[in-house]
Scaffold this active site. Structure first.
Site, PDB file in Angstrom:
ATOM      1  N   LYS A 277       0.846  -1.198   0.000  1.00 43.67           N
ATOM      2  CA  LYS A 277       0.000   0.000   0.000  1.00 43.67           C
ATOM      3  C   LYS A 277       0.880   1.247   0.000  1.00 43.67           C
ATOM      4  O   LYS A 277       2.010   1.202   0.479  1.00 43.67           O
ATOM      5  CB  LYS A 277      -0.870   0.020   1.268  1.00 43.67           C
ATOM      6  CG  LYS A 277      -2.029  -0.942   1.255  1.00 43.67           C
ATOM      7  CD  LYS A 277      -2.840  -0.805   2.527  1.00 43.67           C
ATOM      8  CE  LYS A 277      -3.998  -1.794   2.548  1.00 43.67           C
ATOM      9  NZ  LYS A 277      -5.011  -1.548   1.519  1.00 43.67           N
ATOM     10  N   ARG A 351     -10.553 -11.353   1.470  1.00 39.68           N
ATOM     11  CA  ARG A 351     -11.374 -12.418   0.895  1.00 39.68           C
ATOM     12  C   ARG A 351     -10.641 -13.756   0.938  1.00 39.68           C
ATOM     13  O   ARG A 351     -11.260 -14.813   0.988  1.00 39.68           O
ATOM     14  CB  ARG A 351     -11.781 -12.032  -0.539  1.00 39.68           C
ATOM     15  CG  ARG A 351     -10.618 -11.750  -1.456  1.00 39.68           C
ATOM     16  CD  ARG A 351     -10.998 -10.932  -2.679  1.00 39.68           C
ATOM     17  NE  ARG A 351     -11.037  -9.494  -2.404  1.00 39.68           N
ATOM     18  CZ  ARG A 351     -11.352  -8.571  -3.288  1.00 39.68           C
ATOM     19  NH1 ARG A 351     -11.644  -8.909  -4.533  1.00 39.68           N
ATOM     20  NH2 ARG A 351     -11.370  -7.299  -2.959  1.00 39.68           N
TER      21      ARG A 351
HETATM   22  N1  BES Z   1      -8.328  -3.756   4.260  1.00 43.11           N
HETATM   23  C1  BES Z   1      -8.408  -3.307   2.921  1.00 43.11           C
HETATM   24  C2  BES Z   1      -9.680  -2.496   2.647  1.00 43.11           C
HETATM   25  C3  BES Z   1      -9.708  -1.093   3.163  1.00 43.11           C
HETATM   26  C4  BES Z   1      -8.991  -0.102   2.535  1.00 43.11           C
HETATM   27  C5  BES Z   1     -10.502  -0.765   4.221  1.00 43.11           C
HETATM   28  C6  BES Z   1      -9.068   1.199   2.994  1.00 43.11           C
HETATM   29  C7  BES Z   1     -10.592   0.529   4.675  1.00 43.11           C
HETATM   30  C8  BES Z   1      -9.873   1.511   4.074  1.00 43.11           C
HETATM   31  C9  BES Z   1      -8.394  -4.489   1.966  1.00 43.11           C
HETATM   32  O1  BES Z   1      -7.625  -5.560   2.366  1.00 43.11           O
HETATM   33  C10 BES Z   1      -7.833  -4.005   0.686  1.00 43.11           C
HETATM   34  O2  BES Z   1      -6.688  -3.651   0.674  1.00 43.11           O
HETATM   35  N2  BES Z   1      -8.641  -3.993  -0.368  1.00 43.11           N
HETATM   36  C11 BES Z   1      -8.218  -3.523  -1.636  1.00 43.11           C
HETATM   37  C12 BES Z   1      -8.752  -4.463  -2.667  1.00 43.11           C
HETATM   38  C13 BES Z   1      -8.223  -4.217  -4.061  1.00 43.11           C
HETATM   39  C14 BES Z   1      -6.754  -4.569  -4.104  1.00 43.11           C
HETATM   40  C15 BES Z   1      -8.997  -5.063  -5.019  1.00 43.11           C
HETATM   41  C16 BES Z   1      -8.783  -2.120  -1.824  1.00 43.11           C
HETATM   42  O3  BES Z   1      -9.921  -1.868  -1.432  1.00 43.11           O
HETATM   43  O4  BES Z   1      -8.068  -1.276  -2.346  1.00 43.11           O
HETATM   44 MN    MN Z   2      -5.618  -5.338   1.735  1.00 43.93          MN
END
Ligand code: BES
Ligand code: MN
Ligand code: ZN
Length: 497
Positions: A277, A351
């Site tokens: 990230k 997931r």
């Molecule tokens: N934990 C995150 C989702 C999230 C992001 C929650 C920001 C709250 C604030 C999850 O694991 C994630 O990183 N999801 C990605 C999925 C994408 C790579 C398809 C996302 O939402 O960017």
């Molecule tokens: Mn994630």
């Protein structure tokens, strides 16, 4: 904070502060009227002098009026009587507690339970007063070397004109238990990733089982290996912290009654893994275990209430870290269900741990499974911090959750799970891939989970926007514990009929 409900009249109440409502244009609520009569119309005089308008959310603290034993009176503005709805009532409560906390009052008596609130019953008002009171004293000071100043307000009496019936007393006890569950979820959520690890969550579950009638079981990585949970294990490969699969069982009724199973995402820190990230706000990914925290909070609440039903919590818990051993984009793993998954983005890890936990959930022969997860940033974009995303493979279940959330003030909003979205998960090399492209990100995440929940009634709550607040008020909210407990309470009520 201690709460009690009793039949009483404000002008006779011995208390550090009596709280009374005043409508717009200085119209006194019935309790305020009684008080006014006993105190030589001092409230009416204030109104005549213009000191008190009754504007919604306004407050006026007064010293002891002659004729009543209370030390203070807090007058709270209610706005127009026909506009006093759920939202306005909650605003009134917030203003009330903010004003009380500015005083040295150790106790207070609130005469707000009898106010007419649009589309809401007495039990709702009781529970909202308890929840707002508890919320107002929560401090995230677990890790400060000097604890924050403790609120002085310790005892709250809910005064009402009629003798409270047994339903009102039950509502109070259930609200107190829910508030305790919310507090636990906030505390766990706010802990940093270096303290709140998968092992820590497992210890918390074991500790809950010591204190409440709950049974905790913790599966280790080698156990998960044997079960074929390679999707879950692929997420923890890059971490020095071992993954845990935590189960908490509450059996409040006949063993034969099928349980409700709650599955909570327990990602104790989500760096994104190899699909790292960006740095901004990455600290907030300590909150990626808020689904798990809400499961622990809800099970504690259910056990404290002694609800007559069976509820099981399952928490897949892991970190998501980059490392030489970490799973890489393009890797293909086999889930416990036998489906192969192409991991195109290691940041779509929620997931991956949930799908194996959802397969595992079938062992408990569930009546219903609800998973709770901070699953997608897309859900924050769609619904913000107001509502959690709701998906379900059965409409009556979705409707029950929508209604429970409305009542509890912990709302959800349904999004579609239509088959038209499923092809976005097609992979050239595996049975499915773990991302579905930029479009409809929350929906394709739910579609992914739906591949593993075909054998039971299931709902998915995406709490990415609601589990915590960012910015100046950064902190966990304890949501959706109020929604989940309300849903479970309603199920026991429906069963009793
Ligand atoms: N934990 C995150 C989702 C999230 C992001 C929650 C920001 C709250 C604030 C999850 O694991 C994630 O990183 N999801 C990605 C999925 C994408 C790579 C398809 C996302 O939402 O960017
Ligand atoms: Mn994630
Ligand atoms: Zn995540």
């Amino acid at each position: 904070m201690e709460f009690s409900i009793k039949q009483s009249s404000p002008e006779q109440q011995h208390s550090a502060c009596v709280v009374l409502g005043v409508y717009q244009d200085g119209i006194l609520s019935p309790a305020a009227q009684t008080f006014d009569h006993a105190t030589a119309r001092q409230l009416s005089k204030l109104i005549a002098s213009g000191d008190l308008t009754g504007k919604a959310g306004s407050v006026l603290m007064l010293p002891t009026p002659n004729g009543a034993p209370a030390e203070r009176v807090l007058l709270v503005g209610l706005g127009a009587p026909d506009e006093l709805g759920a939202k306005q009532f909650l605003d009134v409560l917030r203003a009330t507690f903010a004003a009380l906390h500015k005083t040295p009052c150790k106790n207070a008596a609130l005469y707000l339970t009898d106010l007419a609130v649009k589309e809401r019953d007495t039990n709702w008002k009781i529970s909202q007063i308890v929840m707002a009171g508890s919320d107002s004293i929560y401090r995230s000071d677990q890790l400060k070397s000097k604890p924050a100043d403790k609120p002085l307000l310790k005892k709250l009496t809910l005064g009402c004109a009629k003798k409270p019936d047994s339903a009102a007393k039950t509502a109070l006890l259930q609200a107190v238990a829910t508030a305790h569950g919310v507090k636990l979820a906030k505390e766990l959520g706010n802990l940093p990733g270096n303290i709140c690890t998968p092992s820590y969550l497992a210890e918390q579950a074991l500790a809950l089982a010591e204190k409440y009638p709950l049974k905790a079981t913790v599966l280790e990585e080698k156990d998960m290996e044997k079960l074929g949970m390679h999707s879950l294990l692929s997420v923890s490969r890059g971490s020095r912290q071992p993954a845990k699969l935590i189960t908490l069982e509450y059996r409040g009724t006949n063993k034969k009654q099928k349980p409700v199973v709650l599955v909570g995402k327990g990602l104790t820190f989500d760096s994104g893994g190899i699909s790292l990230k960006p740095g901004a706000s990455m600290d907030e990914m300590k909150y990626d275990m808020c689904g798990a925290a809400s499961v622990l909070g809800t099970l504690q609440a259910v056990a404290e209430m002694g609800l007559e039903m069976n509820v099981i919590g399952i928490i897949p818990s892991s970190e998501n870290m980059p490392d030489g051993a970490a799973c890489k984009p393009g890797d293909i793993v086999t889930s416990m269900a036998g489906l192969t998954i192409e991991i195109l983005n290691t940041d779509a890890e929620g997931r991956l741990i949930l799908c194996d936990a959802l397969t595992y959930a079938a062992r408990f022969e569930p009546d219903t499974v609800v998973d709770i997860a901070t699953l997608t940033g897309a859900c924050v974009i769609a619904l913000g911090g107001v509502a959690s995303g709701l998906f379900s493979n059965q409409q009556p279940l979705a409707s029950e959750l929508l209604e429970a959330g409305d009542y509890a003030g912990d709302r959800v909003w349904q999004l579609p799970l239509w088959d038209e979205y499923q092809p976005q998960l097609d992979s050239n090399f595996a049975d499915l891939q773990n991302i579905g492209g930029r479009e409809a990100g929350s929906i394709t995440a739910a579609c992914f989970l739906s591949r593993f929940t075909k054998d039971y009634r299931w709902a998915h709550l995406d709490i990415a926007g609601t589990a915590w607040k960012s910015g100046k008020d950064k902190g966990a909210t304890g949501r959706p514990v109020p929604l989940l407990t309300q849903y479970l309470i309603r199920r026991t009520q429906a069963a009793a009929q």
